[in-house]
Design an enzyme around this catalytic site. Structure first.
Site, PDB file in Angstrom:
ATOM      1  N   GLY A 140       0.818  -1.216   0.000  1.00  0.00           N
ATOM      2  CA  GLY A 140       0.000   0.000   0.000  1.00  0.00           C
ATOM      3  C   GLY A 140       0.845   1.257   0.000  1.00  0.00           C
TER       4      GLY A 140
ATOM      5  N   LYS B 251     -10.114   9.275  10.911  1.00  0.00           N
ATOM      6  CA  LYS B 251     -11.520   8.876  10.777  1.00  0.00           C
ATOM      7  C   LYS B 251     -11.960   7.980  11.932  1.00  0.00           C
ATOM      8  CE  LYS B 251     -11.419   9.404   5.778  1.00  0.00           C
ATOM      9  NZ  LYS B 251     -10.132  10.117   5.798  1.00  0.00           N
TER      10      LYS B 251
ATOM     11  N   ILE C 189      -1.049   1.470  12.241  1.00  0.00           N
ATOM     12  CA  ILE C 189      -1.292   2.686  11.480  1.00  0.00           C
ATOM     13  C   ILE C 189      -2.796   2.961  11.535  1.00  0.00           C
ATOM     14  CG2 ILE C 189      -0.979   3.859   9.269  1.00  0.00           C
ATOM     15  CD1 ILE C 189       1.607   2.785  10.589  1.00  0.00           C
TER      16      ILE C 189
ATOM     17  N   GLY D 231      -1.151  11.993  -2.462  1.00  0.00           N
ATOM     18  CA  GLY D 231      -0.687  11.067  -3.491  1.00  0.00           C
ATOM     19  C   GLY D 231      -0.937   9.614  -3.196  1.00  0.00           C
TER      20      GLY D 231
ATOM     21  N   VAL E 245      -7.584  12.420  -3.217  1.00  0.00           N
ATOM     22  CA  VAL E 245      -8.134  13.383  -4.173  1.00  0.00           C
ATOM     23  C   VAL E 245      -7.082  13.923  -5.138  1.00  0.00           C
ATOM     24  CG1 VAL E 245      -9.996  14.108  -2.652  1.00  0.00           C
ATOM     25  CG2 VAL E 245      -7.814  15.322  -2.563  1.00  0.00           C
TER      26      VAL E 245
ATOM     27  N   ILE F  24       1.202   3.775   2.228  1.00  0.00           N
ATOM     28  CA  ILE F  24       1.962   3.972   3.464  1.00  0.00           C
ATOM     29  C   ILE F  24       2.942   2.832   3.680  1.00  0.00           C
ATOM     30  CG2 ILE F  24       1.796   4.103   5.982  1.00  0.00           C
ATOM     31  CD1 ILE F  24       0.988   6.662   4.637  1.00  0.00           C
TER      32      ILE F  24
ATOM     33  N   GLU G 272      -0.437 -10.087  -4.615  1.00  0.00           N
ATOM     34  CA  GLU G 272       0.813 -10.531  -5.232  1.00  0.00           C
ATOM     35  C   GLU G 272       1.424  -9.423  -6.090  1.00  0.00           C
ATOM     36  OE1 GLU G 272       2.315 -14.287  -7.995  1.00  0.00           O
ATOM     37  OE2 GLU G 272       0.339 -13.408  -8.333  1.00  0.00           O
TER      38      GLU G 272
ATOM     39  N   ASN H 280      -5.142  12.407   5.908  1.00  0.00           N
ATOM     40  CA  ASN H 280      -4.885  12.017   4.518  1.00  0.00           C
ATOM     41  C   ASN H 280      -3.432  12.259   4.147  1.00  0.00           C
ATOM     42  OD1 ASN H 280      -7.845  11.655   3.470  1.00  0.00           O
ATOM     43  ND2 ASN H 280      -7.837  13.546   4.642  1.00  0.00           N
TER      44      ASN H 280
ATOM     45  N   LYS I 254     -11.511   1.131  12.513  1.00  0.00           N
ATOM     46  CA  LYS I 254     -10.159   1.555  12.921  1.00  0.00           C
ATOM     47  C   LYS I 254     -10.142   1.951  14.395  1.00  0.00           C
ATOM     48  CE  LYS I 254      -6.978   1.766  10.633  1.00  0.00           C
ATOM     49  NZ  LYS I 254      -5.952   0.734  10.375  1.00  0.00           N
TER      50      LYS I 254
END
Length: 634
Positions: free
Chosen positions: A288, A410, A406, A451, A456, A290, A313, A448, A422
C-alpha cells in the site's frame, strides 16, 4: 519532428555552401576593384586573375580546414561569426600580398573593400539565415518566463535556446537590484508585475530556475503565480544536475505537497533507529501507499532483515522489485523477504513470526476507502478489526517486541464503518496492552496523505488532464494533508516512544479546503475553473454530495487533553480504553454476527460499542477551515 532540410544529404549541403561562398568571394573580389577604380577604369589582367584564384582558393581551403562547413547555419552565433571574420581578414592579407608574389595590381584599399563585402555576403548571410530560422521557431515554440535570473536561470536560457520547445520571454526575480535590467537579452521583472507580462505576452509557462528552493519560499513563489492560472514547472535539484542524472532543462511539475507542504522537521535519529536498526522488521500491507514508504524508510535505517507481507501478489512484487533496485544501487546486502499472506490468518502469522524471529511489526494492512467499506461491511470488519486482533495475538504469542498500528483521523468520533473499525482496532490493541506479555503496542493516528491510492490529488490531476469536470462531494469539505514520506517517518519515530497502549497523533498542520485545492491544482496546470467569476473557464466543478458516512471535516483527537512529546510534530492522546475482557466480548459478538452474515447486526454492534460511532448522514458538524486541532495543545 524531422525538418525537410534535415533530409538533404551532407555532401549536397557542402556543395551548396561551397558554391555560395565561391560566388560571394568572386563578387567581393571584382566589386572591390569596381568600387575603388570605377566601372569604366577596371582592367583585369592575368596577374589579377591569378590573385583571384589564390585568394578564393585559399579562403575556401581555410573555411574547410577550420570546420566552417561543419557548423549548422541555424545555430550561427557570435563565436562562429568571429571565426569567419578572422579567416576573411587572413584572406584579405593574402589578397594584398599577391601584389608582390603575383605582380598583380592591388591598391591598398581594395583588400579592405573586399573584406567588407565578403563579410556581408558570407558572415552576414549566415547570421541572417540564423535569425530567420529562429524567428520561425519563435512562432512555433511556447513562450516561457523564467523565475530566477541567477546562474541556474541563465543556464536554463542557454539550454532552451538549443531546443525547439520553449522560447524564453523574460525573467522574474525578487532581488530589487536585478529588476529592470537585462540578462541574455531578456528583461528582468519583479514577481509583482506578472499581470503586466500576461497582458504583453498572453498565457505562458513559468519555469522556476531555483534548483534547491526552500519549501516556505516555494510556497510564496506559488502564491504569486497561482492566481494567474499559469502552468508552473521547476528545474531538477542541483544534486541531480551535478551528478549527471538529469539536465537543467528536464523540467517537472510542482507537486501538490510542495504547494501545501511545510518546512520539514529534522527527524530524531535515535527514534528512527530504535525499532529498526539491527532488528528483524515486518510491514503488513507493504504494497500500500503507506506500507511502501515505510519500507523505503526502514531500509535506510539498516534493519537486520525486512519482511514484506501483503495479500496482493502484484503490489508485493512491485515494492520488492523497487527495494531490490535501491539495495543493488547502494551495494546493500540486506535480505528482503516478500510473503503473500492475510493478517486474518492467525496461524500463518504465528508461523511467520516464529520462523523469522520478528522483533518489530508495522501494521498497515487495512481497508481504508470510506465508500468501499461502507458497502462491504463484513469485509471491512474482517480485515480491519479481526485481522488486527489475529495478528496482535500472534505477536504476543511469539513475543514480538514492538507492534505499531497505522490508524486514521476517521477513527475519531467515526461517522462511517471504516472509521469505526479503525477505532475498534485501536481499542483491541489498548486492551491487549493491559495484559501481561512482552509486546509493546503503539497506535499512530493521522489524516490524509498526499498522493496515496484513492486520494483526491491523483484523482483531480487525472480529471484536469482529461478536461474535467472535477468531482467534489461538498463545497465546504476540508481535510488534513501530509506527505507520504513525512507521515512514514513520523510513524517510525512515534512507534519508538510508546510504553504500551499509547495513541500518538501526528500534527497535520492546517486543514485544507478541498475546493481551494482543486482551484490551485487547475491553475498550476495553466487552466482556469469555470465558475460565476470565470464563465469561460476551462474546467468545471461538479458537487456530488457527501457520501454515506462522510464528514465535512476530520478530527485527530478525542477531547483536548493531548500532550507534547519529545518530537514537536507528535502528540500523545490520553483517551478512554477498554479492558481486554471487554474487547473479547465485542470481538466474539462480531464473529457471531459475521458467521450469520448479518450486516445489520454488525452495524448495531459497532454503534453499541464505546466508539462514539454515529452513522447518521446528517451527524456532521462544521468547523472553520483555519481551525487546527493540534495547535490547541501547542
Amino acid at each position: 519532428m524531422v525538418r525537410r532540410i534535415d533530409l538533404i544529404p551532407s555532401s549536397v549541403k557542402l556543395i551548396l555552401a561551397l558554391a555560395y561562398d565561391l560566388l560571394s568571394l568572386s563578387l567581393a573580389f571584382y566589386f572591390s576593384y569596381i568600387i575603388r577604380l570605377g566601372f569604366d577604369s577596371v582592367e583585369i589582367s592575368r596577374h589579377e586573375n591569378l590573385a583571384f584564384i589564390s585568394v578564393v582558393g585559399t579562403t575556401l581551403a581555410l573555411f574547410y580546414a577550420f570546420d566552417v562547413y561543419n557548423s549548422v547555419v541555424r545555430f550561427f552565433n557570435a563565436k562562429a561569426f568571429l571565426k569567419i571574420q578572422l579567416l576573411l581578414i587572413a584572406a584579405s592579407i593574402i589578397f594584398y600580398l599577391t601584389s608582390f608574389f603575383a605582380d598583380a595590381f592591388v591598391p591598398r584599399s581594395v583588400p579592405i573593400i573586399f573584406l567588407v563585402i565578403a563579410s556581408f555576403q558570407i558572415a552576414g548571410a549566415r547570421a541572417l539565415v540564423s535569425l530567420i530560422a529562429k524567428k520561425s521557431w519563435f512562432d512555433e515554440r511556447e513562450g516561457v518566463v523564467i523565475y530566477g535570473a541567477s546562474s541556474a536561470g541563465r543556464q536554463l536560457v542557454h539550454a532552451l535556446s538549443q531546443g525547439n520547445k520553449y522560447q524564453p520571454l523574460a525573467f522574474l526575480d525578487e532581488k530589487k537590484r536585478y529588476v529592470g535590467r537585462r540578462v541574455l537579452g531578456l528583461k528582468i521583472y519583479s514577481p509583482l508585475h506578472i499581470t503586466q507580462l500576461v497582458k504583453k505576452h498572453g498565457q505562458f509557462k513559468v519555469l522556476i530556475a531555483i534548483p534547491k528552493v526552500d519549501p516556505i519560499r516555494l510556497k510564496q513563489i506559488v502564491a504569486h503565480i497561482e492566481p494567474h492560472a499559469l502552468e508552473l514547472l521547476i528545474v531538477p535539484g542541483m544534486s541531480d544536475i551535478v551528478s549527471g542524472k538529469r539536465t537543467i532543462d528536464e523540467l517537472r511539475e510542482v507537486s501538490v505537497d510542495e504547494l501545501l507542504g511545510r518546512k520539514p522537521v529534522q527527524p530524531i535519529a535515535e527514534l528512527l533507529s530504535a525499532n529498526i536498526t539491527d532488528k528483524i522488521v515486518m510491514v503488513s500491507g507493504a504494497g500500500g501507499s503507506i506500507g511502501k514508504e515505510l519500507c523505503r524508510q526502514i531500509v535506510l535505517n539498516k534493519p537486520k532483515e525486512l519482511i514484506l507481507l501483503d495479500v496482493s501478489e502484484a503490489l508485493l512484487y512491485e515494492i520488492h522489485q523497487e527495494l531490490s533496485e535501491i539495495l543493488s544501487e547502494s551495494s546493500n546486502n540486506l535480505h528482503v523477504e516478500p510473503l503473500i499472506g492475510n493478517v486474518q490468518n492467525g496461524m500463518l502469522m504465528r508461523h511467520i513470526f516464529s520462523k523469522h524471529n520478528v522483533q518489530t511489526i508495522y501494521h498497515a494492512a487495512a481497508y481504508k476507502h470510506v465508500p468501499m467499506v461502507e458497502n462491504n461491511v463484513i469485509a471491512g470488519v474482517t480485515n480491519n478489526v479481526l485481522g488486527t486482533y489475529e495478528i496482535a495475538q500472534a505477536a504476543i504469542y511469539c513475543q514480538v517486541e514492538t507492534f505499531v498500528l497505522i490508524s486514521t483521523d476517521k477513527a475519531v468520533r467515526p461517522t462511517n464503518v471504516m472509521g469505526a473499525t479503525k477505532r475498534l482496532a485501536e481499542l483491541v490493541l489498548q486492551g491487549f496492552a493491559k495484559k501481561d506479555h512482552n509486546t509493546r503496542f503503539v497506535m499512530v493516528r493521522f489524516g490524509n496523505v498526499l498522493g496515496s491510492s484513492g486520494s483526491v490529488v491523483p484523482l483531480f490531476k487525472k480529471q484536469i488532464k482529461r478536461g474535467g469536470p472535477i468531482t467534489i462531494t461538498h463545497p465546504d469539505i476540508i481535510r488534513y494533508f501530509m506527505t507520504i514520506p513525512e507521515a512514514a517517518q513520523l510513524v517510525i519515530q512515534a512507534g519508538a516512544m510508546g510504553t504500551g497502549g499509547d495513541v500518538f497523533v501526528l500534527d497535520m498542520g492546517n486543514p485544507v479546503k478541498i475546493v481551494d485545492l482543486a482551484y490551485k491544482m487547475t491553475h498550476l496546470m495553466g487552466l482556469t475553473i469555470k465558475d460565476e467569476n470565470t464563465p469561460n473557464g476551462d474546467i468545471e466543478i461538479h458537487y456530488s454530495g457527501l457520501r454515506p458516512g462522510e464528514k465535512l471535516y476530520e478530527e485527530l483527537l478525542i477531547g483536548n487533553n493531548a500532550e507534547k512529546t519529545q518530537h514537536q510534530r507528535i502528540l500523545t492522546a490520553n483517551e478512554r480504553s477498554l479492558h481486554y475482557s471487554a474487547v473479547d466480548v465485542i470481538i466474539e459478538q462480531l464473529k457471531e454476527a459475521m458467521r450469520e452474515e448479518d450486516e445489520a447486526k454488525i452495524r448495531e454492534l459497532l454503534i453499541a460499542a464505546p466508539l462514539d460511532y454515529q452513522p447518521a448522514e446528517n451527524s456532521v458538524r462544521k468547523i472553520k477551515a483555519n481551525d487546527n486541532i493540534c495547535s490547541k495543545v501547542a
